[in-house]
Scaffold this motif. Sequence first.
Motif, PDB file in Angstrom:
ATOM      1  N   TYR A  95       0.698  -1.075  -0.027  1.00 25.83           N
ATOM      2  CA  TYR A  95      -0.084  -0.331  -0.029  1.00 25.83           C
ATOM      3  C   TYR A  95       0.469   1.142  -0.030  1.00 25.83           C
ATOM      4  CZ  TYR A  95      -4.700   2.324   1.007  1.00 25.83           C
ATOM      5  OH  TYR A  95      -5.998   2.389   0.161  1.00 25.83           O
ATOM      6  N   PRO A  96       0.610   2.047  -0.891  1.00 25.67           N
ATOM      7  CA  PRO A  96       1.315   3.477  -1.074  1.00 25.67           C
ATOM      8  C   PRO A  96       1.247   4.150   0.381  1.00 25.67           C
ATOM      9  CG  PRO A  96      -0.464   4.234  -1.724  1.00 25.67           C
ATOM     10  CD  PRO A  96      -0.668   2.767  -1.047  1.00 25.67           C
ATOM     11  N   SER A  97       2.208   5.325   0.915  1.00 20.26           N
ATOM     12  CA  SER A  97       2.530   5.790   2.270  1.00 20.26           C
ATOM     13  C   SER A  97       2.033   6.750   2.043  1.00 20.26           C
ATOM     14  CB  SER A  97       4.057   5.854   2.482  1.00 20.26           C
ATOM     15  OG  SER A  97       4.996   6.597   1.624  1.00 20.26           O
ATOM     16  N   ARG A  98       1.510   8.271   2.786  1.00 15.75           N
ATOM     17  CA  ARG A  98       1.182   9.394   2.324  1.00 15.75           C
ATOM     18  C   ARG A  98       2.079   9.801   1.808  1.00 15.75           C
ATOM     19  NH1 ARG A  98      -1.168  13.005   7.228  1.00 15.75           N
ATOM     20  NH2 ARG A  98      -2.355  10.793   6.941  1.00 15.75           N
ATOM     21  N   MET A  99       2.855  10.096   1.700  1.00 13.82           N
ATOM     22  CA  MET A  99       4.751  10.789   1.816  1.00 13.82           C
ATOM     23  C   MET A  99       4.916   9.843  -0.055  1.00 13.82           C
ATOM     24  SD  MET A  99       8.202  11.390   2.868  1.00 13.82           S
ATOM     25  CE  MET A  99       9.067   9.532   2.735  1.00 13.82           C
ATOM     26  N   SER A 100       4.510   9.199  -0.166  1.00 15.15           N
ATOM     27  CA  SER A 100       4.673   8.113  -1.273  1.00 15.15           C
ATOM     28  C   SER A 100       3.409   8.920  -2.530  1.00 15.15           C
ATOM     29  CB  SER A 100       4.658   6.676  -1.635  1.00 15.15           C
ATOM     30  OG  SER A 100       4.732   5.762  -2.984  1.00 15.15           O
ATOM     31  N   ARG A 101       2.724   9.081  -1.983  1.00 17.93           N
ATOM     32  CA  ARG A 101       1.477   9.255  -3.247  1.00 17.93           C
ATOM     33  C   ARG A 101       1.696  11.309  -3.166  1.00 17.93           C
ATOM     34  NH1 ARG A 101      -3.373   7.131  -2.876  1.00 17.93           N
ATOM     35  NH2 ARG A 101      -4.109   5.188  -2.339  1.00 17.93           N
ATOM     36  N   GLU A 102       2.526  11.586  -2.484  1.00 11.91           N
ATOM     37  CA  GLU A 102       2.367  13.738  -2.357  1.00 11.91           C
ATOM     38  C   GLU A 102       3.649  13.263  -3.138  1.00 11.91           C
ATOM     39  OE1 GLU A 102       2.047  14.993   1.048  1.00 11.91           O
ATOM     40  OE2 GLU A 102       0.145  14.489   1.556  1.00 11.91           O
TER      41      GLU A 102
END
Length: 136
Positions: free
Chosen positions: A78-85
Amino acid sequence: MNGTEFIKTCTPSGGAPEETVKLDWEFVERATISVHFADGNTVRYTDSDLFDCLVGIRNEIEQYGLILCCNGSRRDCYPSRMSREMGGAQRLMLLRFGELPTIRSMVDIFESADASQIGTPEEQRIYYQEWLTSIM
């Protein structure tokens, strides 16, 4: 960012690979993924990041009995918030119950995964929620 990947597909029962598809992706302000099948058909999806795009693509092609065998389809990724942003969700966390992810537990969304590790988007979401509970 953009790229081209070749990803094996399998059946929902985890059966032998059906075919290898060509997947083109790009992420600028939004992400777009196009999956090209051997028969000439193409499925395209645009969303906020690569992970959400891949979920949209998976929902569409799973109706035809095919699953993409890549890390982005794994139950435990699952992606982390930082990876998404910061990276369009190209890197995903490999989740282990009771453990916080480390840089070593980050994997590429399109990297090959074994069919036995693949789950539906709903199974992936549930696994993520259970993992969050396990680290609190």
